[in-house]
Design a protein around this motif. Structure first.
Motif, mmCIF file in Angstrom:
data_model
loop_
_atom_site.group_PDB
_atom_site.id
_atom_site.type_symbol
_atom_site.label_atom_id
_atom_site.label_comp_id
_atom_site.label_asym_id
_atom_site.label_seq_id
_atom_site.Cartn_x
_atom_site.Cartn_y
_atom_site.Cartn_z
ATOM 1 N N UNK A 306 54.765 64.850 4.331
ATOM 2 C CA UNK A 306 53.923 63.789 3.796
ATOM 3 C C UNK A 306 53.755 63.960 2.289
ATOM 4 N N UNK A 307 54.060 62.907 1.517
ATOM 5 C CA UNK A 307 54.065 63.003 0.062
ATOM 6 C C UNK A 307 52.989 62.143 -0.602
ATOM 7 N N UNK A 308 52.155 61.491 0.200
ATOM 8 C CA UNK A 308 51.149 60.590 -0.363
ATOM 9 C C UNK A 308 49.804 61.310 -0.546
ATOM 10 N N UNK A 313 48.116 65.361 9.129
ATOM 11 C CA UNK A 313 48.322 66.617 9.854
ATOM 12 C C UNK A 313 49.568 66.546 10.721
ATOM 13 N N UNK A 314 50.691 66.757 10.074
ATOM 14 C CA UNK A 314 51.971 66.720 10.775
ATOM 15 C C UNK A 314 52.762 67.986 10.499
ATOM 16 N N UNK A 315 53.715 68.245 11.363
ATOM 17 C CA UNK A 315 54.770 69.213 11.088
ATOM 18 C C UNK A 315 56.012 68.384 10.770
ATOM 19 N N UNK A 316 56.489 68.416 9.537
ATOM 20 C CA UNK A 316 57.673 67.623 9.196
ATOM 21 C C UNK A 316 58.895 68.121 9.971
ATOM 22 N N UNK A 317 59.852 67.229 10.154
ATOM 23 C CA UNK A 317 61.054 67.648 10.893
ATOM 24 C C UNK A 317 62.252 67.875 9.973
ATOM 25 N N UNK A 318 62.087 67.541 8.686
ATOM 26 C CA UNK A 318 63.189 67.736 7.736
ATOM 27 C C UNK A 318 62.663 68.283 6.413
ATOM 28 N N UNK A 319 63.515 69.038 5.752
ATOM 29 C CA UNK A 319 63.203 69.525 4.407
ATOM 30 C C UNK A 319 64.510 69.670 3.637
ATOM 31 N N UNK A 320 64.437 69.439 2.338
ATOM 32 C CA UNK A 320 65.637 69.587 1.508
ATOM 33 C C UNK A 320 65.239 70.013 0.102
ATOM 34 N N UNK A 321 66.140 70.659 -0.553
ATOM 35 C CA UNK A 321 65.956 70.976 -1.966
ATOM 36 C C UNK A 321 67.296 70.876 -2.671
#
Length: 448
Positions: A306-308, A313-321
């Motif tokens: 969440x970026x807002x 209250x979530x567990x994100x399913x993706x991440x990147x850098x």
């Protein structure tokens, strides 16, 4: 006032009208808007002003413009520029129409005026001024103008490689007019550049985000996973890259390069003010050695969850850098890629990690006779009053293409002011920088 400056002053309005027309044609390489019109405009301009023999060379993307003008001596010099520009972004942030040349407070404002249309036109107008006064070039001139620099020059090397032994076989040296000169307003001669290698790491731990109250401690957090993977190749405590071959080819400055560095300006307060950074804790020699002779490992994008504003209250399913590495000396992009793939082989095979390459430009370092370097520096001095020599440009430009395929020295002379805001809103080029560029181009022809 000498003949050069008198001619430029008398034709000032004409020169600015040409710049205005060129800016209005857009030539956005990301979308293709205005590309064909710009190519035709430049073709006509080069033919009319320089009597050039112009050829449009197709590529897998936007075409290259190749213009040849014969001179007295059997010496062949290539001048490089590009006609494409970045998108303007949201025009609400511009103080004027990005594709209508606007002049205020001693600056020209428009998208592409600094990068690179103003610099390109300064080359052409400097040559035109020389021809009008002297009637003939002292040597043969080739203008090589590409249309995809803002997209990474993806077709530059294939094109140069294809015509290296035919249309470009007699080239003796290359001048690149791109980038910005020193922050104190002094023009520079650059003898090399850092390269750039960029890649992206991505993790996925589910098909969608989940409520942290339902699956906290059950579902893996992809950002945490990403940090674990990253620790295999980077030491956060020391800022050291762990890839075995990353630092191979890194070289210290020579004694001559140290002399040139000592002659460069260093104003901490000015750098802090212009860059907006909070701290600058290096002396001059260390500052320039870090910028010119040391590689970087920079995280320029991190995304997950969440970026807002507020809480979700979530567990994100993706991440990147995303990482960009500024490369120096003889660092090998091939070796770095192999190290990355070996380090993450297990995770990639298991589908836990994705590795994507985003682009690369090898570093380049010009080896040239000191006398020739000083002659070029003096041409800039004659045009502008002062000039520094920078052993390495901290940024990345595709100068390796010329060195690797034509096997000739490459000299970079940027014509834009340090605060041109290229790729940003309110891109600009000072009037002085534009006319200095015309004068430098004129004086380079006088080298003979």
């Amino acid at each position: 006032m000498d003949a050069r400056d008198k001619f430029i002053v008398e034709h000032k309005d004409d020169f600015e009208e040409i710049l205005k027309k060129l800016i209005a044609l857009k030539s956005i390489s990301a979308t293709g808007e205005g590309i064909d019109e710009t190519v035709q405009f430049l073709r006509n301009l080069l033919t009319k002003l320089l009597g050039a023999k112009v050829e449009i060379i197709p590529t897998a993307g936007n075409p290259v413009i190749l213009a040849n003008i014969s001179g007295k001596e059997n010496k062949n010099v290539l001048f490089y520029g590009h006609y494409d520009v970045m998108t303007p972004g949201d025009t609400i942030y511009w103080d004027s129409d990005p594709f209508e040349l606007t002049k205020r407070n001693g600056h020209f404002y428009a998208r592409g005026v600094g990068d690179n249309k103003g610099q390109l036109l300064a080359q052409i107008l400097g040559m035109y001024t020389y021809l009008q006064i002297h009637h003939e070039f002292p040597f043969n001139v080739t203008l090589f103008i590409e249309g995809e620099e803002e997209q990474g020059s993806v077709n530059l090397e294939p094109t140069v490689k294809k015509i290296a032994t035919t249309k470009l076989q007699k080239v003796d040296q290359v001048f690149v007019m791109d980038g910005a000169f020193n922050a104190d307003g002094t023009h520079v001669l650059r003898l090399g550049n850092r390269g750039v290698f960029a890649f992206e790491l991505s993790t996925t731990t589910g098909s969608h985000d989940n409520h942290s109250g339902n699956l906290g401690n059950i579902m893996d957090n992809p950002f945490v996973q990403l940090l674990k993977y990253l620790h295999k190749i980077y030491d956060f405590e020391t800022g050291t890259v762990k890839l075995p071959h990353f630092y191979e080819g890194v070289e210290k400055p020579t004694e001559q390069e140290k002399v040139w560095i000592k002659q460069l300006p260093y104003d901490k307060e000015s750098i802090l003010q212009q860059s907006g950074i909070k701290h600058l804790d290096f002396d001059k020699e260390t500052y320039y050695e870090k910028l010119m002779f040391e590689p970087t490992f920079n995280f320029f994008s991190v995304k997950s969850g969440y970026m807002e504003k507020g809480v979700k209250t979530i567990i994100p399913h993706q991440a990147s850098l995303k990482v960009d590495c500024r490369l120096v000396g003889k660092q090998s992009i091939t070796a770095i890629k192999q190290d990355l793939e070996k380090a993450f082989a297990k995770e990639i095979r298991a589908g836990d990690l994705e590795l994507n390459y985003l682009g690369n430009i090898p570093p380049e370092h010009t080896e040239a006779d000191l006398t020739e370097i000083e002659k070029i520096q003096q041409a800039i001095v004659k045009a502008t009053g002062k000039a520094y020599i920078e052993p390495v440009m901290p940024g990345g430009v595709p100068n390796y293409v010329w060195k690797d395929n034509l096997h000739v020295p490459v000299f970079t002379i940027p014509y834009a002011n340090y605060d041109e805001h290229n790729h940003d809103f309110n891109e600009n080029l000072t009037e002085k920088a534009f006319y200095d560029g015309i004068k430098i181009s004129y004086e380079l022809l006088g080298l003979g």
